[in-house]
Design an enzyme around this catalytic site. Structure first.
Site, PDB file in Angstrom:
ATOM      1  N   LEU A 340       8.918  -9.418  -1.905  1.00  0.00           N
ATOM      2  CA  LEU A 340       8.662  -8.778  -3.203  1.00  0.00           C
ATOM      3  C   LEU A 340       9.106  -7.320  -3.203  1.00  0.00           C
ATOM      4  O   LEU A 340       9.095  -6.647  -2.161  1.00  0.00           O
ATOM      5  CB  LEU A 340       7.170  -8.832  -3.542  1.00  0.00           C
ATOM      6  CG  LEU A 340       6.587 -10.165  -3.998  1.00  0.00           C
ATOM      7  CD1 LEU A 340       5.161  -9.951  -4.465  1.00  0.00           C
ATOM      8  CD2 LEU A 340       7.407 -10.791  -5.104  1.00  0.00           C
ATOM      9  N   CYS A 341       9.443  -6.840  -4.365  1.00  0.00           N
ATOM     10  CA  CYS A 341       9.790  -5.418  -4.515  1.00  0.00           C
ATOM     11  C   CYS A 341       8.516  -4.596  -4.645  1.00  0.00           C
ATOM     12  O   CYS A 341       8.290  -3.874  -5.636  1.00  0.00           O
ATOM     13  CB  CYS A 341      10.692  -5.225  -5.724  1.00  0.00           C
ATOM     14  SG  CYS A 341      12.307  -5.984  -5.541  1.00  0.00           S
ATOM     15  N   GLU A 342       7.668  -4.714  -3.670  1.00  0.00           N
ATOM     16  CA  GLU A 342       6.422  -3.968  -3.561  1.00  0.00           C
ATOM     17  C   GLU A 342       6.197  -3.650  -2.086  1.00  0.00           C
ATOM     18  O   GLU A 342       6.233  -4.554  -1.244  1.00  0.00           O
ATOM     19  CB  GLU A 342       5.228  -4.772  -4.096  1.00  0.00           C
ATOM     20  CG  GLU A 342       5.237  -5.018  -5.583  1.00  0.00           C
ATOM     21  CD  GLU A 342       4.995  -3.754  -6.399  1.00  0.00           C
ATOM     22  OE1 GLU A 342       4.386  -2.807  -5.841  1.00  0.00           O
ATOM     23  OE2 GLU A 342       5.411  -3.713  -7.564  1.00  0.00           O
TER      24      GLU A 342
END
Length: 419
Positions: A340-342
């Site tokens: 994820l882009c987290e």
């Protein structure tokens, strides 16, 4: 100590992955049934004991069905969970609806099913009566304020959104009776993921004393006291499991000391466990896709926090083993990450593990509760499959993996962007 094991051999796991590509959650039926029986046996002394499985922990009809076969009802928090209960064959007062900020259609469905309704706020009484009517059996959720310390998951009671204060509780029961309700229960849920025996005994003492005062002041005798759930599991190998026998015996002593002299010796005892039933009976199985060395050493999996959110949400610990390397020296330090882009999409930070290679199979333990259930579609990530290992060793697909067609099915567009 709590040894962390996986129910399949290396060979069985690799054959399973050929049928069902990773990631997937695997649940063990025998372990789930054993967990239920352990709790049931601890309260075998209690009048009319019933465990209401917290459907939110693992909202799958197949899991609810096998627990119902053991004698469990359900604790529901939404209309979807009521429908899961209905699909699994759970009926009538085996079902409890304990929701908050509840829309009227959930009250309507619960009353249609004949469920026990447990109200979270005094204002919900009029709202429910206006939009759905009144149930056969009604209880209210007590928030004891600073009498109990709470924890990071459920919050401190004084700051939690759940439940009624003590004055509100007495007013609510009096008003409900005036409105025509004749049968009542009493409920609380103030601890979560708890391992200490004394925490459960404190809850029981508070609730038994409250029931005695409810009878003395309002002449209302509850049919049952729901002590909530909150039974934890030993996520870390060095932790000890809940001592159910000690809790059951301790609650029995309090019952005989408080309830029986108050003329409440036939009041039922109920619990609503989720994690304790399925948590340690589940594993997230993933494949290593990437290894990255920058300021830290990262191992990237084909799963992400869309498949298991607890480490990112609570900083929760989940034990990790590498298939075939369970007994190898843990002489490498890794962050285990998803895609994820987290930046908080990490299953473990600075975790000592054996040397991991691309293609290795990573097993994340104790994902049977609040794992797949908390999944989401951020970045378009898809829900993974759920598999059940039956008591005969066979594998049953109980939720297929979500597809891109599933993901796009609810979108309204002309299709030109996809051509």
């Amino acid at each position: 100590m709590n040894e962390k094991t996986f129910p399949l051999t290396q060979e069985e796991t690799l054959r399973l992955i050929e049928r069902y590509p990773t990631p997937f959650h695997l649940y063990d039926e025998a372990a789930i049934r054993a967990n239920f029986r352990r709790l049931r046996d601890a309260f075998a002394w209690a009048p009319h004991f019933r465990e209401h499985f917290a459907v939110k922990a693992l909202p799958n009809p197949r899991i609810v069905q096998l627990l119902h076969e053991e004698g469990a009802g359900t604790d529901c928090s939404s209309i979807a969970e009521l429908l899961i209960s209905e699909a699994a064959g759970v009926t009538g007062e085996e079902i409890m609806l304990t929701s908050n900020d509840t829309p009227y259609d959930e009250f309507q469905k619960a009353i249609e099913l004949g469920a026990v309704i447990n109200l979270d706020d005094i204002t919900h009484l009029d709202y429910m009566a206006q939009h759905a009517g009144l149930p056969e059996v009604l209880s209210f959720r007590y928030n004891p304020g600073d009498l109990i310390e709470g924890n990071d998951i459920i919050g401190k009671p004084m700051e939690a959104k759940y439940g009624l204060t003590r004055p509100q509780l007495f007013e609510a029961y009096a008003r409900a009776r005036e409105m025509g309700v004749q049968r009542f229960g009493l409920h609380t849920m103030v601890i979560s993921s708890e391992l200490r025996t004394e925490a459960f005994l404190l809850t029981a003492r508070i609730m038994f004393e409250l029931a005695a005062e409810l009878k003395e002041q309002l002449n209302i005798t509850p049919e049952f006291i729901n002590l909530g759930g909150g039974f934890g599991i030993p996520y870390r190998p060095e932790e000890n499991p809940v001592n159910y026998a000690a809790i059951g015996a301790g609650v029995q002593r309090l019952y005989n000391h408080i309830m029986v002299p108050a003329g409440l010796g036939d009041v039922g005892i109920r619990t609503e466990s989720g994690r304790a039933m399925t948590g340690d009976a589940g594993w997230l199985v993933s494949t290593v896709l990437h290894e990255k060395d920058t300021y830290k050493h990262y191992i990237g999996l084909d799963s992400c926090m869309a498949n298991l959110m607890r480490p990112a949400l609570y900083g929760a610990y989940h034990h990790i083993t590498v298939l075939g390397k369970e007994h190898a020296p843990a002489d490498h330090i890794y962050d285990i990450t998803g895609s994820l882009c987290e930046n908080n999409d990490k299953f473990a930070i600075d975790r000592a593990l054996p040397k991991i290679d691309i293609g290795d199979i990573v097993i994340i333990h104790d994902t049977g509760a609040h794992g797949s259930a908390m999944g989401f579609n951020y970045n378009g990530k898809l829900h993974c499959a759920e598999l059940l290992r039956r008591t005969d060793g066979s594998i049953e697909l109980i939720r297929r993996a979500q597809t891109l067609d599933d993901y796009f099915a609810t979108l309204k567009y002309d299709g030109s962007l996809m051509q």
